[in-house]
Write a protein that holds these residues in place. Structure first.
Motif, short mmCIF file in Angstrom:
data_model
loop_
_atom_site.label_atom_id
_atom_site.label_comp_id
_atom_site.label_asym_id
_atom_site.label_seq_id
_atom_site.Cartn_x
_atom_site.Cartn_y
_atom_site.Cartn_z
N ALA A 112 0.82 -1.22 0.00
CA ALA A 112 0.00 0.00 0.00
C ALA A 112 0.85 1.26 0.00
O ALA A 112 0.33 2.35 -0.24
CB ALA A 112 -0.92 0.00 1.22
N GLN A 113 2.15 1.11 0.26
CA GLN A 113 3.02 2.29 0.33
C GLN A 113 3.24 2.83 -1.08
O GLN A 113 3.72 2.12 -1.97
CB GLN A 113 4.35 1.91 0.96
CG GLN A 113 5.31 3.07 1.14
CD GLN A 113 6.63 2.62 1.73
OE1 GLN A 113 6.94 1.44 1.77
NE2 GLN A 113 7.43 3.57 2.19
N PRO A 114 2.94 4.10 -1.33
CA PRO A 114 3.13 4.66 -2.68
C PRO A 114 4.60 4.78 -3.04
O PRO A 114 5.45 5.03 -2.18
CB PRO A 114 2.46 6.04 -2.59
CG PRO A 114 2.52 6.39 -1.14
CD PRO A 114 2.39 5.09 -0.39
N GLY A 115 4.89 4.55 -4.31
CA GLY A 115 6.23 4.78 -4.81
C GLY A 115 7.24 3.68 -4.56
O GLY A 115 8.42 3.85 -4.84
N ASN A 116 6.79 2.51 -4.02
CA ASN A 116 7.76 1.46 -3.75
C ASN A 116 7.99 0.54 -4.95
O ASN A 116 8.83 -0.36 -4.90
CB ASN A 116 7.36 0.63 -2.53
CG ASN A 116 6.06 -0.15 -2.74
OD1 ASN A 116 5.46 -0.10 -3.83
ND2 ASN A 116 5.62 -0.84 -1.72
N GLY A 117 7.22 0.71 -6.02
CA GLY A 117 7.42 -0.08 -7.23
C GLY A 117 6.93 -1.51 -7.15
O GLY A 117 7.25 -2.32 -8.02
N LEU A 118 6.14 -1.84 -6.12
CA LEU A 118 5.67 -3.21 -5.93
C LEU A 118 4.19 -3.32 -6.25
O LEU A 118 3.42 -2.38 -6.05
CB LEU A 118 5.93 -3.68 -4.51
CG LEU A 118 7.39 -3.77 -4.08
CD1 LEU A 118 7.49 -4.12 -2.61
CD2 LEU A 118 8.14 -4.79 -4.93
N THR A 119 3.81 -4.50 -6.72
CA THR A 119 2.41 -4.81 -7.03
C THR A 119 1.98 -5.97 -6.16
O THR A 119 2.68 -7.00 -6.09
CB THR A 119 2.25 -5.18 -8.51
OG1 THR A 119 2.67 -4.08 -9.32
CG2 THR A 119 0.81 -5.54 -8.84
N ALA A 120 0.84 -5.86 -5.50
CA ALA A 120 0.32 -6.97 -4.69
C ALA A 120 0.09 -8.18 -5.60
O ALA A 120 -0.51 -8.06 -6.68
CB ALA A 120 -0.97 -6.56 -3.99
N TYR A 121 0.57 -9.33 -5.14
CA TYR A 121 0.47 -10.52 -5.99
C TYR A 121 -0.95 -11.06 -6.05
O TYR A 121 -1.67 -11.12 -5.05
CB TYR A 121 1.39 -11.62 -5.47
CG TYR A 121 1.16 -12.93 -6.18
CD1 TYR A 121 1.52 -13.08 -7.51
CD2 TYR A 121 0.53 -14.00 -5.53
CE1 TYR A 121 1.28 -14.27 -8.18
CE2 TYR A 121 0.29 -15.19 -6.19
CZ TYR A 121 0.67 -15.31 -7.52
OH TYR A 121 0.42 -16.49 -8.18
N ALA A 122 -1.33 -11.46 -7.25
CA ALA A 122 -2.54 -12.22 -7.50
C ALA A 122 -2.23 -13.14 -8.67
O ALA A 122 -1.47 -12.76 -9.58
CB ALA A 122 -3.72 -11.32 -7.82
N PRO A 123 -2.76 -14.36 -8.69
CA PRO A 123 -2.39 -15.32 -9.74
C PRO A 123 -2.66 -14.85 -11.16
O PRO A 123 -2.01 -15.32 -12.10
CB PRO A 123 -3.25 -16.55 -9.40
CG PRO A 123 -3.53 -16.43 -7.94
CD PRO A 123 -3.65 -14.96 -7.68
N ASP A 124 -3.60 -13.90 -11.32
CA ASP A 124 -3.94 -13.47 -12.67
C ASP A 124 -3.21 -12.19 -13.09
O ASP A 124 -3.49 -11.65 -14.16
CB ASP A 124 -5.45 -13.27 -12.81
CG ASP A 124 -5.99 -12.24 -11.82
OD1 ASP A 124 -5.23 -11.85 -10.90
OD2 ASP A 124 -7.16 -11.84 -11.96
N VAL A 125 -2.26 -11.71 -12.28
CA VAL A 125 -1.49 -10.52 -12.64
C VAL A 125 -0.26 -10.97 -13.43
O VAL A 125 0.58 -11.71 -12.92
CB VAL A 125 -1.05 -9.74 -11.39
CG1 VAL A 125 -0.18 -8.56 -11.79
CG2 VAL A 125 -2.27 -9.27 -10.61
N PRO A 126 -0.10 -10.51 -14.66
CA PRO A 126 1.04 -10.95 -15.46
C PRO A 126 2.33 -10.25 -15.05
O PRO A 126 2.33 -9.11 -14.58
CB PRO A 126 0.64 -10.55 -16.89
CG PRO A 126 -0.28 -9.39 -16.70
CD PRO A 126 -1.02 -9.63 -15.41
N THR A 127 3.42 -10.94 -15.22
CA THR A 127 4.75 -10.38 -15.05
C THR A 127 5.67 -11.08 -16.03
O THR A 127 5.22 -11.90 -16.85
CB THR A 127 5.24 -10.53 -13.60
OG1 THR A 127 6.44 -9.76 -13.43
CG2 THR A 127 5.52 -11.99 -13.24
#
Length: 607
Positions: free
Chosen positions: A276-291
């Motif tokens: 939830a911290q802005p600007g950290n460059g991270l995305t909360a994981y979910a199985p349908d999120v592509p990377t």
């Protein structure tokens, strides 16, 4: 010497002077050189600097575009190499025209020997230096097409009985420095020595990183050996920066499945407030999120497995590509073969897992007696005592069976810095102790230097704020500086009780480990089998830079053992969610944690 491409006739070996260019122009020169019957020597002008070479000829050597792109990249972000509008140019002083002609004749006289050589003439003072260059690390469609990923070969890797490093003549003597250190082209541009520390300390600074943030370090009893260690570590770090020259796959885990890809949940995720911290460059994981995914190999399953690219390569920062975790160089290893690199990456996994398990669970550990006949450990203990610190070693070995040592230099007289920590892991317990104390001893004696360079970071008021507000611990140095406060001693009192007793170094580790093996596969297979019995999997990504692998026989690997505790920096970035062994293993080993999963986690003090 010709002064323009239009005048070239391909009826003899020729040099062409290029007074203004962009990298796209040099790619055209490279293609032209590859299509000629006779060698072509590009001579580039950058201000008062003249760069002659490499010789371009069909089917061999390094293209001039590769050479120049790496020279410019060595300056770091100050030179925008990726911008197509970047232009470079200069003038050749008339006084040096005869010199340029002589250099061109010298290179063209033996074109087959100068396909990877650049002669640099500084017209401001007339010096000439010789440089060996390589293709770009990402590969080049002209001189070094990318190669496909292949499974690791299971050929025997012979070592002396009990040794864990094979012999590599390509790195002996001055060959390692000759192949790696070049002030203009890298990959290492500078080697720095520090002579005022308890161990001979050397830093090998990577090209493009003048601040030394990605340098390799060596800390041994002598400068020659420290330089070798620093250069090896620089190669290891170079391999982990990014998937350069290797293909990646964009997909969501849901579309790949656990047979083809590593489930990110198994890696340990951050706390929700971190995402939830802005600007950290991270995305909360979910199985349908592509990377993006890199190719890895499961030594447990003997099968390929894809790993999130940002986990496989700690330096990956692709804008717009989701990153589920903040990864470090945790588990990176270097070796004279891939199996050797994997083994040493595994030892680092064991070191960090043991340290974090001890810290977060607050587990009292047995102290390890310092072997009195060791040539290094008593010396460092005495030196630290002279500085006012008591040096302690603790047995942090976990169920992985690899001897792991936590080291602590501390003082209780109210002076600051009050405490320093480090760790080491190795099948030889004394080697683990030496590793654990080397960085610690240097940290103690460089603390004053760091405080002088950045006094604001070490102000007592700031450190007290870090102690009261742990999420303010954001940088690697914050973790160390915080425990310089005498008031922070409550965080490590569990280690000082002495209630766990004392043990000799020889008693540490796995009694079934093959200590006299003459093939490294025997050692790796032992640990793979042990991990399998624990329900753990050993995965590795081949990070080898093929230019260095082909020239020096050095291989780099990123080792991942899902379920173990990964080292992170920035307290908010800790990754313990979904990793039950943090609490299960200490109890299984008969240790008594002083903290529980309900207690707030304290920032770790790992350097």
């Amino acid at each position: 010497m010709r002064y323009g491409l239009r005048e070239l006739r391909d009826d003899r070996a020729e040099a062409v002077l290029i007074s203004e260019y962009g990298l796209a122009d040099l790619e055209e020169v490279s293609r032209l050189g590859r299509g000629r019957r006779h060698p072509l020597l590009p001579v580039l002008l950058d201000g008062s600097l003249v760069l002659a070479g490499p010789v371009q000829r069909p089917g061999a050597g390094v293209c001039v575009a590769c050479a120049e792109s790496q020279r410019l990249a060595a300056f770091g972000p100050v030179v925008p190499v990726k911008l197509p509008e970047l232009r470079v140019g200069g003038l050749a002083a008339p006084a040096f025209h005869d010199t340029l002609s002589a250099l061109a004749e010298r290179l063209l006289a033996e074109p087959e020997r100068n396909g990877d050589v650049v002669l640099a003439l500084r017209a401001d003072h007339g010096s000439v230096t010789r440089h060996r260059v390589t293709p770009r690390p990402e590969g080049c469609h002209v001189c070094a097409p990318p190669t496909p990923h292949t499974p690791p070969a299971r050929v025997p890797v012979a070592v002396l009985p009990g040794a864990l490093r094979s012999v590599n003549p390509a790195t002996e003597g001055g060959r390692l420095r000759e192949a790696l250190v070049d002030s203009r082209y890298g990959p290492v541009t500078t080697v720095r020595r520090s002579g005022h520390l308890p161990l001979a300390t050397v830093a090998a600074v990577l090209a493009g990183d003048p601040a030394g943030n990605a340098a390799g370090y060596g800390r041994t009893h002598g400068f020659a050996q420290s330089e070798r260690v620093a250069l090896f570590e620089a190669v290891e770090r170079l391999g982990g920066i990014g998937a350069i020259g290797r293909s990646v796959t964009e997909a969501a885990f849901a579309g790949l499945g656990p047979e083809r890809a590593l489930d990110p949940v198994r890696l340990g995720l951050h706390e929700p407030e971190c995402y939830a911290q802005p600007g950290n460059g991270l995305t909360a994981y979910a199985p349908d999120v592509p990377t993006t995914w890199a190719d890895g190999w499961s030594y447990t399953r003997a099968a390929p497995i894809m790993v999130p690219e940002h986990v496989a390569y700690w330096g990956t920062r692709k804008p717009g590509t989701p990153r589920f975790v903040a990864e470090t160089s945790n588990g990176c290893g270097l070796g004279n073969s891939l199996v050797e690199a994997v083994l040493h990456g595994l030892f680092e996994i064991a070191e960090r897992d043991a340290f974090l398990m001890t810290w977060y669970a607050g587990t009292p550990l047995r102290r390890i007696a310092v072997p009195p006949d060791d040539p290094v450990l008593p010396h460092l203990s005495d030196r630290l005592e002279y500085l006012g610190y008591e040096l302690l070693f603790f047995d942090a070995t976990t169920d992985l069976g690899i001897p792991a040592v936590l080291s602590l230099a501390w003082r209780d007289d109210g002076a600051a810095p009050a405490a320093f920590f480090a760790a080491g892991a190795h099948p030889d317990p004394v080697a683990a102790m030496r590793s654990a104390v080397a960085e610690l001893a240097v940290d103690v004696e460089t603390a004053a230097d760091r405080a002088r360079r950045s006094p604001a970071d070490y102000r007592r008021e700031r450190l007290l704020h870090l102690m009261e507000h742990p999420d303010s611990v954001r940088a690697m140095n914050d973790h160390v500086a915080l425990y310089g406060l005498p008031e922070a001693a409550g965080g490590y009192r569990f280690l000082l009780s002495g209630q766990a007793g004392t043990v000799d170094a020889a008693e540490l580790g796995d009694d079934e480990a093959p200590r006299t093996a003459t093939d490294l596969w025997t050692v790796l297979n032992h640990y793979v089998a042990r991990l399998r019995r624990l329900g753990l999997e050993l995965i590795a990504v081949d990070q080898s830079d093929r230019r260095i692998r082909d020239r020096l026989g050095l291989h780099a690997a990123k080792v991942i053992v899902p379920g173990t505790l990964p080292m992170t920096f920035g307290h908010r970035n800790r990754r313990v969610r979904g990793l039950p062994r943090l609490w299960e293993v200490p109890r299984r080993l008969g240790r008594s944690p002083t903290r529980s999963s309900d207690d707030p986690a304290l920032p770790h003090p790992f350097p």
